[in-house]
Every structure is written in structure tokens, then in C-alpha cells.
Write a protein that holds these residues in place. Structure first.
Motif, short mmCIF file in Angstrom:
data_model
loop_
_atom_site.label_atom_id
_atom_site.label_comp_id
_atom_site.label_asym_id
_atom_site.label_seq_id
_atom_site.Cartn_x
_atom_site.Cartn_y
_atom_site.Cartn_z
N ASP A 64 0.88 -1.17 0.00
CA ASP A 64 0.00 0.00 0.00
C ASP A 64 0.92 1.22 0.00
N VAL A 65 0.91 1.99 -1.08
CA VAL A 65 1.88 3.08 -1.20
C VAL A 65 1.70 4.14 -0.11
N SER A 66 0.52 4.19 0.49
CA SER A 66 0.30 5.20 1.54
C SER A 66 1.01 4.82 2.84
N ASP A 67 1.55 3.60 2.92
CA ASP A 67 2.21 3.11 4.12
C ASP A 67 3.73 3.09 3.88
N ALA A 68 4.46 3.93 4.61
CA ALA A 68 5.90 4.08 4.37
C ALA A 68 6.65 2.77 4.60
N THR A 69 6.21 1.97 5.56
CA THR A 69 6.88 0.69 5.83
C THR A 69 6.67 -0.27 4.66
N ASN A 115 -2.77 9.44 -3.05
CA ASN A 115 -2.29 10.24 -4.19
C ASN A 115 -1.15 11.19 -3.79
N LEU A 116 -1.13 11.63 -2.55
CA LEU A 116 -0.07 12.57 -2.13
C LEU A 116 0.97 11.88 -1.24
N LYS A 117 0.52 11.31 -0.11
CA LYS A 117 1.49 10.63 0.78
C LYS A 117 2.11 9.44 0.05
N GLY A 118 1.30 8.72 -0.73
CA GLY A 118 1.82 7.57 -1.47
C GLY A 118 2.94 7.98 -2.41
N THR A 119 2.72 9.06 -3.14
CA THR A 119 3.75 9.55 -4.07
C THR A 119 4.97 10.04 -3.28
N PHE A 120 4.71 10.76 -2.19
CA PHE A 120 5.82 11.23 -1.34
C PHE A 120 6.64 10.04 -0.82
N ASN A 121 5.95 9.00 -0.34
CA ASN A 121 6.66 7.84 0.22
C ASN A 121 7.62 7.22 -0.78
N THR A 122 7.15 7.05 -2.02
CA THR A 122 8.02 6.40 -3.01
C THR A 122 9.12 7.35 -3.48
N LEU A 123 8.79 8.66 -3.57
CA LEU A 123 9.84 9.63 -3.96
C LEU A 123 10.94 9.67 -2.91
N GLU A 149 -15.33 21.34 -12.12
CA GLU A 149 -16.07 21.20 -10.87
C GLU A 149 -16.01 19.75 -10.40
N THR A 150 -16.03 19.55 -9.11
CA THR A 150 -16.00 18.27 -8.37
C THR A 150 -14.60 17.65 -8.27
N TYR A 151 -13.61 18.20 -8.96
CA TYR A 151 -12.27 17.61 -8.96
C TYR A 151 -11.33 18.31 -7.96
N ALA A 152 -11.83 19.14 -7.06
CA ALA A 152 -10.95 20.00 -6.26
C ALA A 152 -9.89 19.21 -5.49
N VAL A 153 -10.33 18.18 -4.76
CA VAL A 153 -9.36 17.45 -3.92
C VAL A 153 -8.42 16.63 -4.81
N TYR A 154 -8.99 15.87 -5.72
CA TYR A 154 -8.18 15.01 -6.61
C TYR A 154 -7.17 15.84 -7.40
N ALA A 155 -7.64 16.88 -8.07
CA ALA A 155 -6.74 17.68 -8.92
C ALA A 155 -5.79 18.52 -8.06
N GLY A 156 -6.28 18.98 -6.90
CA GLY A 156 -5.41 19.75 -6.01
C GLY A 156 -4.20 18.92 -5.56
N LEU A 157 -4.44 17.64 -5.28
CA LEU A 157 -3.33 16.77 -4.85
C LEU A 157 -2.39 16.48 -6.02
N LYS A 158 -2.94 16.33 -7.22
CA LYS A 158 -2.08 16.11 -8.39
C LYS A 158 -1.26 17.38 -8.69
N ALA A 159 -1.83 18.54 -8.41
CA ALA A 159 -1.05 19.79 -8.57
C ALA A 159 0.14 19.75 -7.62
N ALA A 160 -0.08 19.24 -6.42
CA ALA A 160 1.04 19.11 -5.46
C ALA A 160 2.09 18.14 -6.00
N VAL A 161 1.63 17.06 -6.62
CA VAL A 161 2.57 16.09 -7.22
C VAL A 161 3.38 16.77 -8.33
N GLU A 162 2.72 17.62 -9.13
CA GLU A 162 3.46 18.34 -10.18
C GLU A 162 4.52 19.25 -9.57
#
Ligand code: NDP
Length: 246
Positions: A64-69, A115-123, A149-162
Motif C-alpha cells: 500500500d503506497v500510503s504506508d511508508a513501511t 495520491n499525495l502521501k503515497g507519491t511522497f513515500n516512493t519519492l 467542478e468536483t475535482y478539487a481534492v483530486y486535482a489539487g493533490l495532483k497539482a502538489a505532485v506536479e
């Protein structure tokens, strides 16, 4: 003994959809491939079998990419099996859509986790363990540009990934590691299709000038370019692969 001329790619979320197409394509390009999955073990094993049947080398690995271990163990597993990692594709992702006023804590927290912590963990793991000369490819979305509209959280996190993509490209100075993101538009996978009426799917597929949804293979082609020798001078960039949508 591992063969130093053969490179290894770790693809997160490779049991289905875009990740499965990326794994198959990179295997065809000659990479050893680690097919990561979270829950879909049978699908991941099937992808590995198909790669092996085509003469490629692959293993499946649950994490599970959200889990650092879990992510540490995933990198351990790749190193033990193939001797190191040269390419990381951060593909694992989930999408939950709602207007901000209708978004509950679970919608927010689960997408932050994957989408965010998972990407951070692998990076973070890759910054310590990816081989010099390696490649990192993160999956974003063209909705970062469209701001639907409706994509605020999903797209906001992908913006952070960018944003992390550009910063990590700089932090890899001296190691000849490129860090880029691919930002697809609507692509025919469960993540896009599930829960959408056929009429809406048809309507959205006609928006890009090329007038169709992407296939997972369209996106895998772009990832293969960035992972291969022809993509070596692209660094710190966001490639929107969307048929001209935006
Ligand atoms: P799918 O829903 O088809 O597949 C998602 C994959 O991610 C599955 O293999 C799933 O594994 C894995 N996954 C989910 N959660 C985790 C987790 N916690 N840890 C590890 N793996 C996990 O999605 P797509 O193929 O469509 O999407 C792939 C990427 O592309 C995502 O990052 C998405 O945001 C992005 N994208 C997709 C677009 C589209 O239209 N489809 C457009 C733009 C971007 P399992 O089944 O084992 O849980």
C-alpha cells in the motif's frame, strides 16, 4: 549475479489500468519490472504471467503506497530480486469526486493518503535508493489545467505532485536522474469509467480535438519515452498527454 546492463522499473498500481499497460510496455522495452498492487493480487499475478509468456522478466509485489513501511519493503523486494531500481513510475492512484461542500473527511483523507502521501513515500525512498542515471515518472492529470467542478481534492493533490516533480528534479542534481510527470486526460480505465453514465463518457470522449478517450497504451507510450534513451533530456517537466484537451 544480476546483469548490470538490464535495467529495472518499479511501477506502482500496476495490477490494472494505465499501470498494467506501463508494466507490459516497459517489459517489452527490456526492463525487469516490479508490478506493485494493493488489493488486486490475482490481476497482478496475471500481468506478470503475460509478461513472462512474452519472454520478459517481472515479479508482483503487494504494498500500500500510503504506508511508508510497505514502500520500504517494496524497494527491498525489488533490490533483492533484481539488484536495484533504475526507473520509478508513480502510477498508483484513486479518484473520488464531489463538490467541496459535499466532500466528507473520508474523501479528503483517503486521496491525500494514496495520491499525495503515497507519491511522497516512493519519492523519498527513491531519492535514497534509485540508481544514478535513473528516471522518475509521476502520474498527474490534465484536470490540473482544466479545473473541472468536483475535482478539487483530486486535482489539487495532483497539482502538489506536479510541484514536487519540479523540486525533486532539482534535488537530484549530480546524479543524472530525471524527474517528470505525465498528465493524462480521460483514459479508458475503471478509474474514469466507473459510475459514469454512457452518455457522459461519450460526451467527454468528444472534447479533445482527437475525439476519443485515451487508451492505457497511449499513456504507456509516453512513459516509455521518458524512461528510455530518447527521453533523457526531458527533466522537471509536466507532459500533458490528452489528445489536445488542454
Ligand atoms: P485504475 O483505477 O484503473 O487503477 C489504479 C491502480 O492503482 C490499481 O492497480 C490499484 O491497485 C492501484 N492502487 C490504488 N490504491 C493503491 C495503493 N494504496 N497502493 C498501491 N496501489 C494502489 O486507475 P488508472 O489506471 O486510471 O489510473 C492510474 C493513474 O493515472 C492514477 O494516478 C490516476 O490518477 C492517473 N490518471 C488517470 C486518468 C484516467 O482517466 N484514467 C486521467 C488522468 C490521470 P489494486 O487494484 O491492487 O488496488
Amino acid at each position: 549475479m544480476t546483469d548490470p546492463t538490464i535495467r529495472t522499473a518499479l511501477v506502482t498500481g500496476a495490477s490494472r489500468g494505465i499501470g498494467a499497460a506501463i508494466a507490459a510496455r516497459l517489459a517489452r522495452e527490456g526492463f525487469n519490472v516490479v508490478v506493485n498492487y494493493a488489493g488486486s493480487e490475482a490481476a497482478a499475478v496475471d500481468i506478470v504471467s503475460k509478461i513472462q509468456a512474452d519472454g520478459g522478466r517481472a515479479i508482483s509485489a503487494r504494498a500500500d503506497v500510503s504506508d511508508a513501511t510497505d514502500v520500504k519493503r517494496l524497494f527491498d523486494c525489488a533490490e533483492t530480486e533484481f539488484g536495484g531500481i533504475d526507473v520509478l513510475v508513480n502510477n498508483a492512484g484513486i479518484m473520488k469526486l464531489a463538490k467541496i461542500e459535499d466532500s466528507d473527511d473520508d474523501l479528503f483523507d483517503t486521496q491525500v493518503a494514496v495520491n499525495l502521501k503515497g507519491t511522497f513515500n516512493t519519492l523519498r525512498e527513491a531519492s535514497a535508493r534509485l540508481s544514478d542515471g535513473g528516471r522518475i515518472i509521476n502520474l498527474s492529470t490534465s484536470v490540473v489545467g482544466l479545473k473541472l467542478e468536483t475535482y478539487a481534492v483530486y486535482a489539487g493533490l495532483k497539482a502538489a505532485v506536479e510541484t514536487m516533480t519540479g523540486i525533486m528534479a532539482k534535488e537530484m542534481r549530480g546524479r543524472n536522474i530525471t524527474v517528470n510527470a505525465v498528465a493524462p486526460g480521460p483514459t479508458a480505465t475503471a478509474l474514469f469509467l466507473d459510475g459514469k453514465p454512457e452518455e457522459l463518457v461519450q460526451k467527454m470522449s468528444k472534447i479533445p480535438p482527437l475525439e476519443r478517450l485515451a487508451t492505457p497504451e497511449d499513456i504507456a507510450n509516453v512513459v516509455a519515452f521518458l524512461a528510455g534513451s530518447d527521453g533523457g533530456w526531458i527533466n522537471g517537466q509536466i507532459l500533458r498527454a490528452n489528445g489536445g484537451l488542454i
